[in-house]
Design a protein around this motif. Structure first.
Motif, PDB file in Angstrom:
ATOM      1  N   TYR A 100       2.001   0.786  -0.242  1.00 57.64           N
ATOM      2  CA  TYR A 100       1.560   0.658  -1.758  1.00 57.64           C
ATOM      3  C   TYR A 100       2.154   1.990  -2.513  1.00 57.64           C
ATOM      4  CZ  TYR A 100      -1.816  -2.287   0.183  1.00 57.64           C
ATOM      5  OH  TYR A 100      -2.427  -3.296   0.815  1.00 57.64           O
ATOM      6  N   GLU A 101       2.139   1.944  -3.739  1.00 58.01           N
ATOM      7  CA  GLU A 101       2.783   3.119  -4.810  1.00 58.01           C
ATOM      8  C   GLU A 101       1.987   4.356  -4.383  1.00 58.01           C
ATOM      9  OE1 GLU A 101       2.967   1.664  -8.748  1.00 58.01           O
ATOM     10  OE2 GLU A 101       4.509   0.076  -8.411  1.00 58.01           O
ATOM     11  N   ILE A 102       0.669   4.321  -4.352  1.00 60.01           N
ATOM     12  CA  ILE A 102       0.119   5.534  -4.100  1.00 60.01           C
ATOM     13  C   ILE A 102      -0.457   5.927  -2.587  1.00 60.01           C
ATOM     14  CG2 ILE A 102      -0.559   6.074  -6.544  1.00 60.01           C
ATOM     15  CD1 ILE A 102      -3.440   4.740  -5.839  1.00 60.01           C
ATOM     16  N   ASP A 103       0.163   5.036  -1.631  1.00 60.54           N
ATOM     17  CA  ASP A 103      -0.178   5.412  -0.361  1.00 60.54           C
ATOM     18  C   ASP A 103      -0.165   6.762   0.097  1.00 60.54           C
ATOM     19  OD1 ASP A 103       2.545   5.560   0.059  1.00 60.54           O
ATOM     20  OD2 ASP A 103       2.545   3.512   0.994  1.00 60.54           O
ATOM     21  N   TRP A 104       0.838   7.705  -0.233  1.00 63.85           N
ATOM     22  CA  TRP A 104       0.940   9.218  -0.006  1.00 63.85           C
ATOM     23  C   TRP A 104      -0.020   9.680  -0.792  1.00 63.85           C
ATOM     24  CZ3 TRP A 104       0.987  12.146  -4.611  1.00 63.85           C
ATOM     25  CH2 TRP A 104       1.320  11.325  -5.747  1.00 63.85           C
ATOM     26  N   LEU A 105      -0.779   9.379  -1.681  1.00 63.01           N
ATOM     27  CA  LEU A 105      -1.874   9.956  -2.204  1.00 63.01           C
ATOM     28  C   LEU A 105      -3.120   9.955  -1.611  1.00 63.01           C
ATOM     29  CD1 LEU A 105      -3.080  11.968  -4.581  1.00 63.01           C
ATOM     30  CD2 LEU A 105      -3.229   9.773  -6.036  1.00 63.01           C
ATOM     31  N   ASN A 106      -3.280   8.358  -1.255  1.00 62.30           N
ATOM     32  CA  ASN A 106      -4.645   8.257  -0.535  1.00 62.30           C
ATOM     33  C   ASN A 106      -4.429   8.975   0.910  1.00 62.30           C
ATOM     34  OD1 ASN A 106      -3.766   4.553  -1.158  1.00 62.30           O
ATOM     35  ND2 ASN A 106      -5.046   6.035  -2.171  1.00 62.30           N
ATOM     36  N   GLY A 107      -3.220   9.189   1.331  1.00 64.53           N
ATOM     37  CA  GLY A 107      -3.185  10.153   2.592  1.00 64.53           C
ATOM     38  C   GLY A 107      -3.700  11.332   2.360  1.00 64.53           C
ATOM     39  N   TRP A 108      -3.275  12.128   1.010  1.00 64.07           N
ATOM     40  CA  TRP A 108      -3.807  13.370   0.702  1.00 64.07           C
ATOM     41  C   TRP A 108      -5.216  13.395   0.477  1.00 64.07           C
ATOM     42  CZ3 TRP A 108       0.308  15.515  -3.495  1.00 64.07           C
ATOM     43  CH2 TRP A 108       1.460  15.738  -2.689  1.00 64.07           C
TER      44      TRP A 108
END
Length: 389
Positions: A100-108
């Motif tokens: 997903y485009e914001i999987d990194w942000l979901n991790g944060w």
């Protein structure tokens, strides 16, 4: 009267968010650099303690956008004992799907809720460290930067992982074992690669690159006790796209995240056996995601034990941090604009407006970088031969 929903869609509001992030980012980068020069040579433990707060202050601004501004709700599934006893209290190597485009942000978001956001790190491409704000911040925070050349990267991994897991507080290190973000073209190449070698074909993942994973195991044994397998998914029925632009427009998203704690001693020490362990893990991860997309449950058809779901509220600290930086940034910028205008200093006024325009452009470029359509070609047919590196 403009509704709050319409207000969040105004470009002026987006510009204010961008100004806050970029202005504070420059300040935080300077603080990080100062700590490198003044504190690190004399007291590495203190340096790494303080670096947590510098990184948190930067990352949590984007968490604020997701949690508070857009009102997103994250559901986290994890074994009850593991969640209560260990989550946020130990060093972790993370293995997460990258779709997903914001999987990194979901991790944060989950890192923030477990109080480890300032110490979350990742394997990253070396060119990223030259990118202002985020790249500089990651470089100064001792991330693991790789060349995508295994002969060179093996030494970097061995040396840098000892640094990462020497931090005094719990540190989470993300390894995207797929090597790149999932796209249809890369998946097609991955399927072809698997079929040619008699490997299981994955529907929702790319074939993992095992060399980076196996090279990471020896350096962290005795330093990092566990691997967290993270399975992130959005319901196919969700009407809001899981993108940064959706969040900036104030539209909430609802990520679902299954986290499984795997003690490192369960991973074989032999390189070939460890590589097979990772491949088997991704076969299981594929079943987990398939079950969620087909039934709405990670557990129904995957064969994985069902665990409780936790929905934690946003932390007040991310809200306070953002508004503190927003007040500082906006007052600094607008006071300069007003003073320039009152003094008829047109050169300074026009320069300031140009800088505001630059920040707005940078925000657009940053959003584009998160889009799947802008993903690199790494892992596509042209590079499929390197799929297990």
């Amino acid at each position: 009267m403009v509704s709050l929903e319409k207000l969040k869609q105004l470009r002026l509001i987006h510009l204010c968010i961008a100004l806050t992030f970029f202005t504070s980012g420059v300040c935080i980068n300077l603080i990080q650099l100062l700590m490198h020069l003044v504190i690190k040579p004399f007291n590495k433990r203190l340096f790494r303690k303080l670096m947590y707060y510098a990184c948190y202050s930067l990352y949590s601004q984007l968490v604020f956008v997701a949690d508070w501004y857009a009102g997103s709700k994250m559901s986290v599934y994890m074994d009850e004992d593991d969640y209560k006893k260990y989550a946020g209290k130990e060093h972790v190597l993370l293995i997460m799907n990258h779709k997903y485009e914001i999987d990194w942000l979901n991790g944060w978001m989950i890192c923030d809720k477990l109080n480890v956001l300032g110490n979350c790190k990742a394997y990253a491409k070396k060119p990223i460290r030259y990118v202002p704000i985020i790249g500089w911040g990651w470089w100064l925070a001792e991330f693991v930067f790789l060349n995508r050349n295994f002969d060179q990267d093996k030494t970097i991994i061995t040396e840098q992982l000892k640094v990462v897991f020497s931090y005094p507080d719990p540190t989470w290190l993300l390894l995207n074992a797929e090597g790149t973000r999932f796209t249809p073209a890369k998946h097609e190449a991955s399927v072809k690669f698997a079929q040619e070698r008699g490997m299981p074909v994955l529907k929702h993942h790319l074939i993992p690159r095992t060399k980076g994973f196996t090279a990471s195991l020896a350096p962290i044994r005795g330093l990092c006790p566990v691997i967290y397998d993270i399975n992130l998914a959005y319901r196919p029925t969700d009407t809001t796209p899981s993108t940064m632009l959706s969040l900036l427009n104030g539209k909430s998203v609802e990520p679902h995240m299954l986290m499984r704690r795997i003690p490192l001693e369960q991973v074989p020490e032999d390189e070939k056996e460890a590589a097979k362990w990772l491949q088997d893990l991704f076969v299981e991860k594929d079943r987990i995601i398939d079950s969620f997309l087909e039934t709405g449950s990670f557990f129904k058809t995957s064969g994985v034990k069902e665990v409780p779901v936790y929905v934690k509220k946003p932390r007040l600290s991310s809200l306070l941090n953002f508004f503190a930086w927003a007040i500082f940034s906006m007052s600094l910028i607008f006071s300069y604009l007003i003073n320039s205008l009152l003094a008829a200093n047109w050169t300074a006024f026009i320069t300031s407006l140009s800088i505001l325009g630059l920040f707005y452009w940078l925000m657009g470029q940053a959003i584009k970088k998160t889009q799947i359509s802008k993903a690199s070609n790494y892992g596509s047919a042209a590079t499929a031969k390197a799929s297990t590196k």
